[in-house]
Design an enzyme around this catalytic site. Structure first.
Site, PDB file in Angstrom:
ATOM      1  CB  CYS A   2      -0.928   0.081   1.187  1.00 52.20           C
ATOM      2  SG  CYS A   2      -1.893   1.498   1.249  1.00 52.20           S
ATOM      3  CD  GLU A 111      -1.346  -2.163  -4.798  1.00 54.64           C
ATOM      4  OE1 GLU A 111      -0.458  -1.643  -5.469  1.00 54.64           O
ATOM      5  OE2 GLU A 111      -1.565  -2.479  -3.611  1.00 54.64           O
TER       6      GLU A 111
END
Length: 220
Positions: A2, A111
């Site tokens: 992340c 993402e």
């Protein structure tokens, strides 16, 4: 992994979310709460939740990128993620894993998926409610800093990326922040929350940290 996330819940709403966490008996936020953000990047300031022995949750601004106590400066890659597989032994994280475990609250994160047309960002969120990520904290260089734990991807998200933040279920939060290192290690597995995640294509403008607005969360 992340590397960018979203936190638009702010003000009293964010304080209420912290107060509602299992095991929390009160909230202190001396720095207040941050404004809504839609493209938070490593080394920027993020709100960190730490629960003390009296069950009071402290919400403080922290650098996203861990600064271990032995660091002499901020050079080198920012330690914004810590791999679950090595977090208990790696010198950068092992001291914090033993005694300095906290929480990061997210409304969602980004993402990137590699396609034939290049990298397509996706915005990932929970079906309902906020995401509570397992975090570590440190005070190297006289600064509060934090990092987010990641694991191998869960089956539901492996198509998007091979890593996944360790999002905690409600019944795991007290074990993470207040348990022994051995008890915390029991949680170092792909998130049980993964089945509640939803995703959508995001605007490619999210690739620039200069862009920070709500429309980034959707490609349309």
């Amino acid at each position: 992994m992340c590397g960018r996330f979203v936190l638009f819940t702010s003000g009293q709403d964010l304080l209420d979310e912290v107060a509602a966490l299992p095991g929390v008996g009160g909230v202190e936020a001396p720095d207040g709460t941050p404004p809504p953000r839609y493209n938070i990047a490593p080394t920027q300031q993020v709100p960190l939740v730490r629960v003390d022995d009296s069950s009071v949750a402290h919400l403080d601004a922290a650098r996203w990128g861990l600064l271990p106590t032995w660091k002499k400066d901020e050079t080198g890659p920012p330690l914004f993620n810590a791999r679950a597989e090595t977090v208990a032994e790696k010198p950068s994280f092992r001291a914090a894993f033993k005694a300095k475990r906290g929480l990061m609250l997210l409304d969602g994160y980004y993402e990137w998926l590699t396609t034939d047309d290049g990298k397509q960002p996706y915005y990932v969120r929970r079906d309902t409610g906020m995401l509570v990520a397992a975090a570590l904290w440190e005070t190297g260089l006289s600064r509060l800093s934090t990092t987010m734990i990641t694991t191998a991807a869960a089956e539901e998200t492996a198509w998007l990326h091979h890593r996944l933040p360790l999002f905690l279920a409600a019944d795991e939060i007290e074990q993470w922040v207040g348990g022994s290192p051995e008890e915390a290690a029991e949680l170092l597995a792909p998130s049980r929350v993964a089945g509640e995640l939803r995703w959508q294509e995001a605007d490619k403008a999210v690739g620039s940290v200069r862009n920070d607005y709500a429309e980034l969360m959707s490609a349309n």
